[in-house]
Structures are given as structure tokens and as C-alpha cells.
Write a protein that holds these residues in place. Sequence first.
Motif, PDB file in Angstrom:
ATOM      1  N   CYS B  92       1.248   0.805  -9.467  1.00  0.00           N
ATOM      2  CA  CYS B  92       2.466   1.576  -9.626  1.00  0.00           C
ATOM      3  C   CYS B  92       2.260   2.916  -8.940  1.00  0.00           C
ATOM      4  N   ALA B  93       3.304   3.402  -8.301  1.00  0.00           N
ATOM      5  CA  ALA B  93       3.236   4.694  -7.632  1.00  0.00           C
ATOM      6  C   ALA B  93       4.551   5.430  -7.849  1.00  0.00           C
ATOM      7  N   SER B  94       4.509   6.740  -7.684  1.00  0.00           N
ATOM      8  CA  SER B  94       5.730   7.520  -7.785  1.00  0.00           C
ATOM      9  C   SER B  94       5.737   8.610  -6.722  1.00  0.00           C
ATOM     10  N   SER B  95       6.921   9.125  -6.433  1.00  0.00           N
ATOM     11  CA  SER B  95       7.035  10.194  -5.449  1.00  0.00           C
ATOM     12  C   SER B  95       8.236  11.069  -5.773  1.00  0.00           C
ATOM     13  N   LEU B  96       8.237  12.249  -5.165  1.00  0.00           N
ATOM     14  CA  LEU B  96       9.311  13.202  -5.372  1.00  0.00           C
ATOM     15  C   LEU B  96      10.569  12.811  -4.603  1.00  0.00           C
ATOM     16  N   ALA B  97      11.694  13.310  -5.068  1.00  0.00           N
ATOM     17  CA  ALA B  97      12.938  13.190  -4.304  1.00  0.00           C
ATOM     18  C   ALA B  97      12.992  14.357  -3.322  1.00  0.00           C
ATOM     19  N   GLY B  98      14.011  14.380  -2.507  1.00  0.00           N
ATOM     20  CA  GLY B  98      14.177  15.479  -1.553  1.00  0.00           C
ATOM     21  C   GLY B  98      14.088  14.998  -0.128  1.00  0.00           C
ATOM     22  N   LEU B  99      14.604  15.823   0.780  1.00  0.00           N
ATOM     23  CA  LEU B  99      14.680  15.436   2.189  1.00  0.00           C
ATOM     24  C   LEU B  99      13.317  15.484   2.847  1.00  0.00           C
ATOM     25  N   ALA B 100      13.199  14.719   3.921  1.00  0.00           N
ATOM     26  CA  ALA B 100      11.970  14.732   4.709  1.00  0.00           C
ATOM     27  C   ALA B 100      11.771  16.115   5.316  1.00  0.00           C
ATOM     28  N   GLY B 101      10.527  16.371   5.694  1.00  0.00           N
ATOM     29  CA  GLY B 101      10.181  17.696   6.193  1.00  0.00           C
ATOM     30  C   GLY B 101       8.967  18.110   5.423  1.00  0.00           C
ATOM     31  N   ALA B 102       9.113  19.126   4.625  1.00  0.00           N
ATOM     32  CA  ALA B 102       7.986  19.535   3.795  1.00  0.00           C
ATOM     33  C   ALA B 102       7.675  18.473   2.756  1.00  0.00           C
ATOM     34  N   ASN B 103       8.688  17.735   2.331  1.00  0.00           N
ATOM     35  CA  ASN B 103       8.441  16.606   1.433  1.00  0.00           C
ATOM     36  C   ASN B 103       8.016  15.424   2.292  1.00  0.00           C
ATOM     37  N   THR B 104       6.711  15.181   2.304  1.00  0.00           N
ATOM     38  CA  THR B 104       6.191  14.142   3.197  1.00  0.00           C
ATOM     39  C   THR B 104       6.361  12.743   2.630  1.00  0.00           C
ATOM     40  N   GLY B 105       6.854  12.662   1.408  1.00  0.00           N
ATOM     41  CA  GLY B 105       7.021  11.339   0.828  1.00  0.00           C
ATOM     42  C   GLY B 105       5.721  10.737   0.363  1.00  0.00           C
ATOM     43  N   GLU B 106       4.748  11.589   0.104  1.00  0.00           N
ATOM     44  CA  GLU B 106       3.457  11.097  -0.394  1.00  0.00           C
ATOM     45  C   GLU B 106       3.646  10.310  -1.680  1.00  0.00           C
ATOM     46  N   LEU B 107       2.959   9.186  -1.773  1.00  0.00           N
ATOM     47  CA  LEU B 107       2.972   8.384  -2.988  1.00  0.00           C
ATOM     48  C   LEU B 107       1.744   8.705  -3.824  1.00  0.00           C
ATOM     49  N   PHE B 108       1.951   8.823  -5.131  1.00  0.00           N
ATOM     50  CA  PHE B 108       0.874   9.036  -6.081  1.00  0.00           C
ATOM     51  C   PHE B 108       0.688   7.735  -6.857  1.00  0.00           C
ATOM     52  N   PHE B 109      -0.531   7.227  -6.836  1.00  0.00           N
ATOM     53  CA  PHE B 109      -0.799   5.910  -7.405  1.00  0.00           C
ATOM     54  C   PHE B 109      -1.489   5.990  -8.754  1.00  0.00           C
ATOM     55  N   GLY B 110      -1.188   5.011  -9.596  1.00  0.00           N
ATOM     56  CA  GLY B 110      -1.968   4.794 -10.795  1.00  0.00           C
ATOM     57  C   GLY B 110      -3.211   3.992 -10.465  1.00  0.00           C
ATOM     58  N   GLU B 111      -4.013   3.712 -11.487  1.00  0.00           N
ATOM     59  CA  GLU B 111      -5.267   3.001 -11.276  1.00  0.00           C
ATOM     60  C   GLU B 111      -5.075   1.494 -11.109  1.00  0.00           C
ATOM     61  N   GLY B 112      -3.903   1.007 -11.418  1.00  0.00           N
ATOM     62  CA  GLY B 112      -3.621  -0.398 -11.198  1.00  0.00           C
ATOM     63  C   GLY B 112      -3.877  -1.275 -12.410  1.00  0.00           C
ATOM     64  N   SER B 113      -3.229  -2.419 -12.408  1.00  0.00           N
ATOM     65  CA  SER B 113      -3.428  -3.450 -13.432  1.00  0.00           C
ATOM     66  C   SER B 113      -3.904  -4.709 -12.724  1.00  0.00           C
ATOM     67  N   ARG B 114      -5.115  -5.127 -13.065  1.00  0.00           N
ATOM     68  CA  ARG B 114      -5.699  -6.299 -12.400  1.00  0.00           C
ATOM     69  C   ARG B 114      -5.345  -7.551 -13.175  1.00  0.00           C
ATOM     70  N   LEU B 115      -4.666  -8.482 -12.513  1.00  0.00           N
ATOM     71  CA  LEU B 115      -4.252  -9.742 -13.131  1.00  0.00           C
ATOM     72  C   LEU B 115      -5.072 -10.889 -12.571  1.00  0.00           C
ATOM     73  N   THR B 116      -5.632 -11.685 -13.462  1.00  0.00           N
ATOM     74  CA  THR B 116      -6.311 -12.914 -13.081  1.00  0.00           C
ATOM     75  C   THR B 116      -5.574 -14.079 -13.722  1.00  0.00           C
ATOM     76  N   VAL B 117      -5.125 -15.006 -12.893  1.00  0.00           N
ATOM     77  CA  VAL B 117      -4.420 -16.195 -13.380  1.00  0.00           C
ATOM     78  C   VAL B 117      -5.343 -17.398 -13.209  1.00  0.00           C
ATOM     79  N   LEU B 118      -5.647 -18.064 -14.324  1.00  0.00           N
ATOM     80  CA  LEU B 118      -6.581 -19.208 -14.298  1.00  0.00           C
ATOM     81  C   LEU B 118      -5.844 -20.543 -14.313  1.00  0.00           C
TER      82      LEU B 118
END
Lengths: 114, 118
Positions: B92-118
Motif C-alpha cells: 500500500c502506498a499514499s501520496s499528496l494531492a496537488g499539481l505537478a511541479g514541486a509536488n513530485t508525486g512521490e509515493l510513500f510505501f508501507g512495509e507490505g503484506s506477504r501472502l502465501t497461497v498453498l
Amino acid sequence: AQSVTQPDIHITVSEGASLELRCNYSYGATPYLFWYVQSPGQGLQLLLKYFSGDTLVQGIKGFEAEFKRSQSSFNLRKPSVHWSDAAEYFCAVGRGGGGNKLTFGTGTQLKVEL
Amino acid sequence: EAGVAQSPRYKIIEKRQSVAFWCNPISGHATLYWYQQILGQGPKLLIQFQNNGVVDDSQLPKDRFSAERLKGVDSTLKIQPAKLEDSAVYLCASSLAGLAGANTGELFFGEGSRLTVL
């Protein structure tokens, strides 16, 4: 459609040696470019980003990257690699701004030999 | 500032069972993303929300995957029924709203959820 190519799946370097990871992108407008690093079992951490201005950008942990528009490249470099740099590195491209959508490359796995 | 929170970190299920992952983005981030990362591959976007509306779900296998962000804050991704090929890390990731320019649209990620299907 935007795309990113990371030609090297695995790279092994000795500790203290220099490093360059390659990234080529395809994008129809001015790209916003990113390098992320992922350690085992962790999420992605931003190393650095480029969106305008000086084509050589500095990031965290001593990394830098150079944007070359003529070559559609954004290669990541580090002058002297540390053992703790062993991880997977992802290059990504997007349009910037709110609601940005990043397209990632397939990653380069870096191994550091002591 | 708190980062992106995800749970559970690990989940093992058998094929045809169901699973749900939860994500809480960084406070104030309008855009929320779910990415699927299969071993040896880069993250692939499954779905993108802007506040509580879907912006892009073109890569979401809608016959088995669903996601919601009812109040424009946290989000849930569900898989039902799971297949072997769903084994992956769900980021999962999130980012700020706002126009491009100074807002580079960087995504901030969580550590993730690892799924194993057997």
C-alpha cells in the motif's frame, strides 16, 4: 504507455567499489523519475528523485543519479558501496503531481561481497 | 510523522480461501494505491484511489479482487477466492494531492503484506 527497463537483474560488487545501476525509461512527456530501495521483508524507501533543474541529483545514503534526456536514462551511482547497501533497487517513472501513477522497472538485486 | 500502516504482515491461506488486507495511509494524503509485487518482479499497480473514488482499477482482476476506501482514509483489499498465482507482497502506498511541479508525486510505501497461497 510509460515503461521502465532495468537491464541488470543481479549485480555483485565488492565493498568499497563503485556502483552504477542502469535505468532506461519510455515516457511521452516530461518524466518524473525515482529510485527506490527495498531491503528484504521491507517496503520501498525513496533514495532520490528528479523532476527538473540540475540533471545530477543527490539522494540519501550517498547515492546520486544522472538524468540524460537524449539517452532516456536515469542511472544510479555510488562511489563506494557499503555492505549494508545490499538490497533490491527499483527505478520508476511518472508524471508528477497529485494522483501520480508510478510505473516500476523489474528491479536490480545488489549483492555486496566483503 | 507516522508512515503508511499495513496489516497483517504475513498471511498463509489455502487456494479458494479468502483474505483481506488493511491499509492506513499517511494523514492528509488524498491518493492511496495498492500494488502487487510478485517475487522477482517490480510492483504492479492494482488500484488507485483519489479520496474515496477509484481513479484506476484497470489492472485489478475484478472476478476475485475487490478494494474499497469508504471514508477516504483507510482501505481494504480483498481476494476471494485466492489462487496460487496470487502469492505476492501487497504494497500500500499514499501520496499528496496537488499539481505537478514541486509536488513530485512521490509515493510513500508501507512495509507490505506477504501472502502465501498453498
